[in-house]
Design a protein around this motif. Structure first.
Motif, PDB file in Angstrom:
ATOM      1  N   LYS A 202      37.806  -4.319 -37.175  1.00 47.81           N
ATOM      2  CA  LYS A 202      37.104  -3.408 -36.268  1.00 47.81           C
ATOM      3  C   LYS A 202      35.856  -2.838 -36.938  1.00 47.81           C
ATOM      4  CE  LYS A 202      37.363   0.981 -33.927  1.00 47.81           C
ATOM      5  NZ  LYS A 202      36.134   1.430 -34.543  1.00 47.81           N
ATOM      6  N   ASP A 203      35.958  -2.445 -38.203  1.00 48.94           N
ATOM      7  CA  ASP A 203      34.792  -1.935 -38.922  1.00 48.94           C
ATOM      8  C   ASP A 203      33.707  -3.002 -39.034  1.00 48.94           C
ATOM      9  OD1 ASP A 203      36.008   0.525 -39.261  1.00 48.94           O
ATOM     10  OD2 ASP A 203      36.765   0.046 -41.266  1.00 48.94           O
ATOM     11  N   MET A 204      34.106  -4.240 -39.318  1.00 51.59           N
ATOM     12  CA  MET A 204      33.140  -5.340 -39.408  1.00 51.59           C
ATOM     13  C   MET A 204      32.467  -5.581 -38.055  1.00 51.59           C
ATOM     14  SD  MET A 204      35.120  -8.187 -41.591  1.00 51.59           S
ATOM     15  CE  MET A 204      35.696  -7.914 -43.230  1.00 51.59           C
ATOM     16  N   LEU A 205      33.255  -5.538 -36.998  1.00 49.15           N
ATOM     17  CA  LEU A 205      32.727  -5.754 -35.652  1.00 49.15           C
ATOM     18  C   LEU A 205      31.734  -4.664 -35.281  1.00 49.15           C
ATOM     19  CD1 LEU A 205      32.995  -7.613 -33.184  1.00 49.15           C
ATOM     20  CD2 LEU A 205      34.818  -6.143 -32.373  1.00 49.15           C
ATOM     21  N   ASP A 206      32.028  -3.419 -35.635  1.00 50.63           N
ATOM     22  CA  ASP A 206      31.094  -2.319 -35.369  1.00 50.63           C
ATOM     23  C   ASP A 206      29.752  -2.552 -36.060  1.00 50.63           C
ATOM     24  OD1 ASP A 206      32.988  -1.016 -33.818  1.00 50.63           O
ATOM     25  OD2 ASP A 206      33.632   0.326 -35.435  1.00 50.63           O
ATOM     26  N   GLN A 207      29.789  -2.990 -37.322  1.00 53.62           N
ATOM     27  CA  GLN A 207      28.551  -3.234 -38.064  1.00 53.62           C
ATOM     28  C   GLN A 207      27.745  -4.389 -37.457  1.00 53.62           C
ATOM     29  OE1 GLN A 207      27.094  -1.498 -40.597  1.00 53.62           O
ATOM     30  NE2 GLN A 207      28.684  -0.029 -40.055  1.00 53.62           N
ATOM     31  N   LEU A 208      28.431  -5.463 -37.063  1.00 52.95           N
ATOM     32  CA  LEU A 208      27.717  -6.594 -36.456  1.00 52.95           C
ATOM     33  C   LEU A 208      27.104  -6.219 -35.112  1.00 52.95           C
ATOM     34  CD1 LEU A 208      30.022  -9.620 -37.277  1.00 52.95           C
ATOM     35  CD2 LEU A 208      27.716  -9.205 -38.108  1.00 52.95           C
ATOM     36  N   ILE A 209      27.792  -5.402 -34.340  1.00 50.18           N
ATOM     37  CA  ILE A 209      27.255  -4.980 -33.045  1.00 50.18           C
ATOM     38  C   ILE A 209      26.033  -4.086 -33.240  1.00 50.18           C
ATOM     39  CG2 ILE A 209      27.757  -3.533 -31.030  1.00 50.18           C
ATOM     40  CD1 ILE A 209      30.584  -4.772 -31.086  1.00 50.18           C
ATOM     41  N   LEU A 210      26.075  -3.194 -34.234  1.00 48.30           N
ATOM     42  CA  LEU A 210      24.905  -2.367 -34.520  1.00 48.30           C
ATOM     43  C   LEU A 210      23.713  -3.219 -34.956  1.00 48.30           C
ATOM     44  CD1 LEU A 210      26.430   0.699 -36.405  1.00 48.30           C
ATOM     45  CD2 LEU A 210      25.369   0.677 -34.140  1.00 48.30           C
ATOM     46  N   LYS A 211      23.992  -4.249 -35.729  1.00 49.50           N
ATOM     47  CA  LYS A 211      22.925  -5.115 -36.237  1.00 49.50           C
ATOM     48  C   LYS A 211      22.339  -5.998 -35.126  1.00 49.50           C
ATOM     49  CE  LYS A 211      20.975  -6.921 -39.984  1.00 49.50           C
ATOM     50  NZ  LYS A 211      20.161  -6.177 -40.898  1.00 49.50           N
ATOM     51  N   ASN A 212      23.197  -6.569 -34.264  1.00 52.69           N
ATOM     52  CA  ASN A 212      22.744  -7.516 -33.235  1.00 52.69           C
ATOM     53  C   ASN A 212      22.482  -6.880 -31.884  1.00 52.69           C
ATOM     54  OD1 ASN A 212      22.960  -9.650 -35.027  1.00 52.69           O
ATOM     55  ND2 ASN A 212      25.105  -9.953 -34.555  1.00 52.69           N
TER      56      ASN A 212
END
Length: 149
Positions: free
Chosen positions: A76-86
């Motif tokens: 979930k933490d990884m997904l949050d970071q990728l969504i913020l980036k993309n």
């Protein structure tokens, strides 16, 4: 350790002033991470994680703690970071692997709606130790690993 979890845990940390600065908290320590490193010391993007156990236990505490609690939080933490980036949440899916002895289970994390993280668990598959059952039981494991790729 997961850079995305570290970033989330230290988001409220303030700069040192009169009082000493609290220790920097670290993220979850996974057995392996799939990450993309970028030059010039920018933060790396993480796409998957995994937990590995020495031997297979049907309802063991290691599998319960790391596969059912820790790994979904890291994803979930990884997904949050990728969504913020993309800036796109619909076309991103991350994976996790729980591997213990001859058993393997895949975990996927995606975001069907903007504020909902879905964790999908694959079927727990086990490679038999008996050579007579090897052909029928190994093919599903190979298919699951191929689908992950």
């Amino acid at each position: 350790m997961s850079a995305a979890s570290t970033k989330r845990k230290n988001a409220a940390r303030v700069i040192d002033s009169v009082e000493p600065l609290e220790r920097r908290r670290i993220g979850y320590k996974c057995d392996f991470l799939v990450r993309d490193t970028i030059s010039e010391h920018e933060e790396s993007l993480e796409y998957g994680a995994g937990e590995v156990g020495i031997k297979y236990e049907q309802m063991g505490t290691k599998l319960m703690t790391e596969g059912s609690v820790k790994l979904p939080k890291v994803l979930k933490d990884m997904l949050d970071q990728l969504i913020l980036k993309n800036k796109d949440y619909k076309n991103i899916q991350l994976f996790g692997i729980v591997h213990s002895g001859l058993a393997v289970q895949l975990i996927a994390a995606d975001r069907p709606h903007q504020y909902v993280t879905r964790i999908t668990r694959g079927k727990e598959l086990k490679i038999p130790s008996n050579i007579a059952k090897f052909g029928d039981d190994v093919l599903p494991v190979l298919v699951q690993v191929w689908q992950l790729k």
